[in-house]
Design a protein around this motif. Structure first.
Motif, PDB file in Angstrom:
ATOM      1  N   LEU A 268       0.820  -1.205   0.000  1.00 46.66           N
ATOM      2  CA  LEU A 268       0.000   0.000   0.000  1.00 46.66           C
ATOM      3  C   LEU A 268       0.858   1.262   0.000  1.00 46.66           C
ATOM      4  N   GLU A 269       1.983   1.217   0.685  1.00 45.33           N
ATOM      5  CA  GLU A 269       2.890   2.373   0.680  1.00 45.33           C
ATOM      6  C   GLU A 269       3.449   2.619  -0.719  1.00 45.33           C
ATOM      7  N   ASN A 270       3.818   1.540  -1.416  1.00 42.02           N
ATOM      8  CA  ASN A 270       4.314   1.672  -2.790  1.00 42.02           C
ATOM      9  C   ASN A 270       3.224   2.232  -3.702  1.00 42.02           C
ATOM     10  N   PHE A 271       2.001   1.737  -3.501  1.00 42.85           N
ATOM     11  CA  PHE A 271       0.876   2.208  -4.295  1.00 42.85           C
ATOM     12  C   PHE A 271       0.603   3.682  -4.020  1.00 42.85           C
ATOM     13  N   SER A 272       0.697   4.064  -2.758  1.00 44.12           N
ATOM     14  CA  SER A 272       0.476   5.458  -2.372  1.00 44.12           C
ATOM     15  C   SER A 272       1.493   6.372  -3.062  1.00 44.12           C
ATOM     16  N   GLN A 273       2.743   5.915  -3.152  1.00 45.19           N
ATOM     17  CA  GLN A 273       3.778   6.704  -3.832  1.00 45.19           C
ATOM     18  C   GLN A 273       3.445   6.886  -5.305  1.00 45.19           C
ATOM     19  N   THR A 274       2.931   5.829  -5.926  1.00 44.63           N
ATOM     20  CA  THR A 274       2.516   5.913  -7.323  1.00 44.63           C
ATOM     21  C   THR A 274       1.386   6.924  -7.495  1.00 44.63           C
ATOM     22  N   LEU A 275       0.392   6.842  -6.628  1.00 40.75           N
ATOM     23  CA  LEU A 275      -0.744   7.761  -6.693  1.00 40.75           C
ATOM     24  C   LEU A 275      -0.298   9.204  -6.478  1.00 40.75           C
ATOM     25  N   ASN A 276       0.638   9.388  -5.574  1.00 40.60           N
ATOM     26  CA  ASN A 276       1.160  10.741  -5.320  1.00 40.60           C
ATOM     27  C   ASN A 276       1.853  11.318  -6.557  1.00 40.60           C
ATOM     28  N   LYS A 277       2.607  10.472  -7.261  1.00 41.24           N
ATOM     29  CA  LYS A 277       3.288  10.923  -8.477  1.00 41.24           C
ATOM     30  C   LYS A 277       2.290  11.394  -9.532  1.00 41.24           C
ATOM     31  N   LEU A 278       1.094  10.785  -9.524  1.00 43.24           N
ATOM     32  CA  LEU A 278       0.067  11.127 -10.507  1.00 43.24           C
ATOM     33  C   LEU A 278      -0.958  12.110  -9.956  1.00 43.24           C
ATOM     34  N   ASN A 279      -0.681  12.636  -8.748  1.00 39.61           N
ATOM     35  CA  ASN A 279      -1.563  13.618  -8.099  1.00 39.61           C
ATOM     36  C   ASN A 279      -2.964  13.076  -7.802  1.00 39.61           C
ATOM     37  N   PHE A 280      -3.041  11.789  -7.446  1.00 39.36           N
ATOM     38  CA  PHE A 280      -4.299  11.195  -7.010  1.00 39.36           C
ATOM     39  C   PHE A 280      -4.347  11.233  -5.480  1.00 39.36           C
ATOM     40  N   LYS A 281      -5.361  11.851  -4.925  1.00 39.28           N
ATOM     41  CA  LYS A 281      -5.467  11.981  -3.480  1.00 39.28           C
ATOM     42  C   LYS A 281      -5.674  10.615  -2.828  1.00 39.28           C
ATOM     43  N   ASN A 282      -4.906  10.369  -1.755  1.00 41.63           N
ATOM     44  CA  ASN A 282      -5.010   9.088  -1.063  1.00 41.63           C
ATOM     45  C   ASN A 282      -4.515   9.245   0.364  1.00 41.63           C
ATOM     46  N   GLU A 283      -4.843   8.273   1.203  1.00 44.00           N
ATOM     47  CA  GLU A 283      -4.433   8.323   2.609  1.00 44.00           C
ATOM     48  C   GLU A 283      -4.362   6.907   3.163  1.00 44.00           C
TER      49      GLU A 283
ATOM     50  N   GLY B 228     -16.401  -0.314  10.610  1.00 48.23           N
ATOM     51  CA  GLY B 228     -17.194  -1.072  11.576  1.00 48.23           C
ATOM     52  C   GLY B 228     -16.724  -2.491  11.799  1.00 48.23           C
ATOM     53  N   THR B 229     -15.456  -2.782  11.446  1.00 46.26           N
ATOM     54  CA  THR B 229     -14.897  -4.112  11.664  1.00 46.26           C
ATOM     55  C   THR B 229     -13.430  -3.979  12.055  1.00 46.26           C
ATOM     56  N   THR B 230     -12.960  -4.880  12.923  1.00 44.07           N
ATOM     57  CA  THR B 230     -11.559  -4.888  13.344  1.00 44.07           C
ATOM     58  C   THR B 230     -10.733  -5.864  12.511  1.00 44.07           C
ATOM     59  N   PHE B 231     -11.323  -6.412  11.468  1.00 45.60           N
ATOM     60  CA  PHE B 231     -10.670  -7.433  10.651  1.00 45.60           C
ATOM     61  C   PHE B 231      -9.423  -6.893   9.955  1.00 45.60           C
ATOM     62  N   TYR B 232      -9.499  -5.667   9.455  1.00 48.00           N
ATOM     63  CA  TYR B 232      -8.411  -5.125   8.635  1.00 48.00           C
ATOM     64  C   TYR B 232      -7.347  -4.445   9.494  1.00 48.00           C
ATOM     65  N   LYS B 233      -6.076  -4.713   9.163  1.00 48.52           N
ATOM     66  CA  LYS B 233      -4.944  -4.163   9.917  1.00 48.52           C
ATOM     67  C   LYS B 233      -4.331  -2.944   9.245  1.00 48.52           C
ATOM     68  N   THR B 234      -4.483  -2.849   7.934  1.00 46.66           N
ATOM     69  CA  THR B 234      -3.939  -1.712   7.193  1.00 46.66           C
ATOM     70  C   THR B 234      -4.806  -1.452   5.977  1.00 46.66           C
ATOM     71  N   GLY B 235      -4.858  -0.186   5.554  1.00 47.19           N
ATOM     72  CA  GLY B 235      -5.696   0.141   4.410  1.00 47.19           C
ATOM     73  C   GLY B 235      -5.288   1.459   3.780  1.00 47.19           C
ATOM     74  N   LEU B 236      -5.689   1.645   2.548  1.00 56.32           N
ATOM     75  CA  LEU B 236      -5.421   2.887   1.830  1.00 56.32           C
ATOM     76  C   LEU B 236      -6.727   3.377   1.216  1.00 56.32           C
ATOM     77  N   TYR B 237      -7.037   4.622   1.480  1.00 61.13           N
ATOM     78  CA  TYR B 237      -8.246   5.244   0.940  1.00 61.13           C
ATOM     79  C   TYR B 237      -7.882   6.075  -0.285  1.00 61.13           C
ATOM     80  N   THR B 238      -8.649   5.935  -1.349  1.00 60.44           N
ATOM     81  CA  THR B 238      -8.434   6.734  -2.552  1.00 60.44           C
ATOM     82  C   THR B 238      -9.706   7.488  -2.912  1.00 60.44           C
ATOM     83  N   LYS B 239      -9.551   8.738  -3.269  1.00 62.77           N
ATOM     84  CA  LYS B 239     -10.691   9.519  -3.745  1.00 62.77           C
ATOM     85  C   LYS B 239     -10.958   9.139  -5.202  1.00 62.77           C
ATOM     86  N   GLY B 240     -12.159   9.474  -5.676  1.00 62.60           N
ATOM     87  CA  GLY B 240     -12.467   9.232  -7.082  1.00 62.60           C
ATOM     88  C   GLY B 240     -13.346   8.026  -7.335  1.00 62.60           C
TER      89      GLY B 240
END
Length: 358
Positions: free
Chosen positions: A64-79, A91-103
């Motif tokens: 996800l960090e690598n993907f975030s860097q790619t999105l940043n290079k293309l000016n796609f908002k993400n967190e 509403g669930t504790t199942f996920y340990k890490t995640g990336l949110y993308t606008k659009g």
């Protein structure tokens, strides 16, 4: 409707450029549907809420960090979000890490399709449940055989997507994959309170064979966690029930406090894939056109390609056609039985990698 898809980093500017072109096609698809909704005042639960890529394994944070860097290079908002932040959002504790993308956009596809049918122009006739059994070209005419009759036409457009290969269309460049999904009944007030009363959301997996999950506007949970090469285009009810149990287990992993019998509907459908995740948009004869192979990228691209292939078949020229023609072309696939062996082997491998994410 997707604007961005997950890629595990890039090794060259050429790959980055290709990804940007793919994202631009997704964006044009979204704009095509937006235009239709505005023009006809369609209510299809349109929600520009973005989407999440999430995993139950903290090891996937690097992806996800690598993907975030790619999105940043293309000016796609993400967190990037941590486990606690995701829990509040989903509403669930199942996920340990995640990336949110606008659009990304959530909508009710049934309402959208029905609106498209209801607004068809008067020079278009719609025949539903009309299975095309055979077709062939004779003396520059296309002859189509159906269960209840025949159609002979000067020009034809094939937009059958997952069924293109079975019709003999570009069969060395696409293949069908069967997906099965389930949807729960609406959550009760108490159940909705237990998951924190979150807003509508959609989650895509970090690993390809993980589960796609969605919380709908009317408080239903939808899950898709199977993908397979199916020997038939029809699925027996017993097979559907077995897959429904797999999906019930996927819901239980994420929401263990919900009852066992919460699933209300289960269904299967066919999507079309290519070797390099590109689409088909071609004139394959002087009067035969084809659009399809959307690689599970949402109905935006399908709507865009359907509109533009109709323009192309009508000898019209648009800037969208130029952009589509500039995409990476679909690559050749090996013949059967090697193709199915390769696909099944890959699915088994990806399923094993994503066993904790189903």
């Amino acid at each position: 409707l997707v604007y961005t898809t997950l890629n595990d980093g890039f090794t060259s500017n050429k790959e980055l450029s290709g990804y940007k072109k793919k994202s631009e096609i997704y964006k044009m698809g979204i704009e095509t549907i937006k235009k239709f909704i505005r023009e006809y005042q369609v209510d299809c639960d349109w929600n520009e809420c973005g989407k999440y890529f999430a995993s139950s394994s903290i090891k996937d944070q690097k992806i996800l960090e690598n993907f975030s860097q790619t999105l940043n290079k293309l000016n796609f908002k993400n967190e990037i979000f941590s486990k606690d932040e995701l829990s509040k959002k989903l509403g669930t504790t199942f996920y340990k890490t995640g990336l949110y993308t606008k659009g990304g956009i959530l909508l009710h596809p049934g309402k959208l399709v029905r609106a498209m049918v209801d607004t068809l122009p008067t020079n278009v006739e719609l025949f539903e449940n009309s299975f095309l059994k055979k077709w062939k070209k004779i003396n520059n005419k296309v002859h189509c055989k159906f269960e209840m009759g025949n159609i002979i036409t000067d020009k034809i457009i094939f937009c059958a997507n997952g069924f293109l290969r079975s019709l003999g269309i570009k069969k060395n460049y696409n293949f069908p994959i069967t997906l099965t999904a389930s949807m729960t009944r609406p959550l009760t007030d108490k159940e909705f309170e237990l998951i924190g009363k979150p807003s509508e959301w959609g989650v895509l997996p970090v690993k390809p064979m993980g589960a796609t999950i969605r919380l709908t506007k009317d408080r239903r949970i939808m899950i898709r966690n199977t993908a397979e090469v199916h020997s038939s285009l029809k699925m027996k009810n017993s097979e559907r029930v077995r897959r429904s149990k797999i999906q019930a287990n996927g819901i239980k992993k994420r929401f263990p406090f919900l009852p066992e019998n919460i699933i209300e509907t289960t269904w299967s459908g066919i999507v079309c894939r290519s070797r390099n995740s590109s689409q088909i948009f071609d004139k394959i004869d002087n009067n035969i056109f084809v659009a399809g192979c959307y690689n599970g990228s949402g109905i935006g691209v399908g709507t865009l390609f359907g509109e533009q292939i109709a323009f192309k078949a009508s000898n019209l020229h648009t800037k969208e056609i130029d952009f589509i023609n500039n995409r990476a072309k679909v690559t050749w696939l090996p013949p059967q039985p090697f193709l199915n062996i390769g696909i099944k082997a890959r699915l088994i491998y990806e399923r094993f990698r994503a066993i904790s994410e189903t």
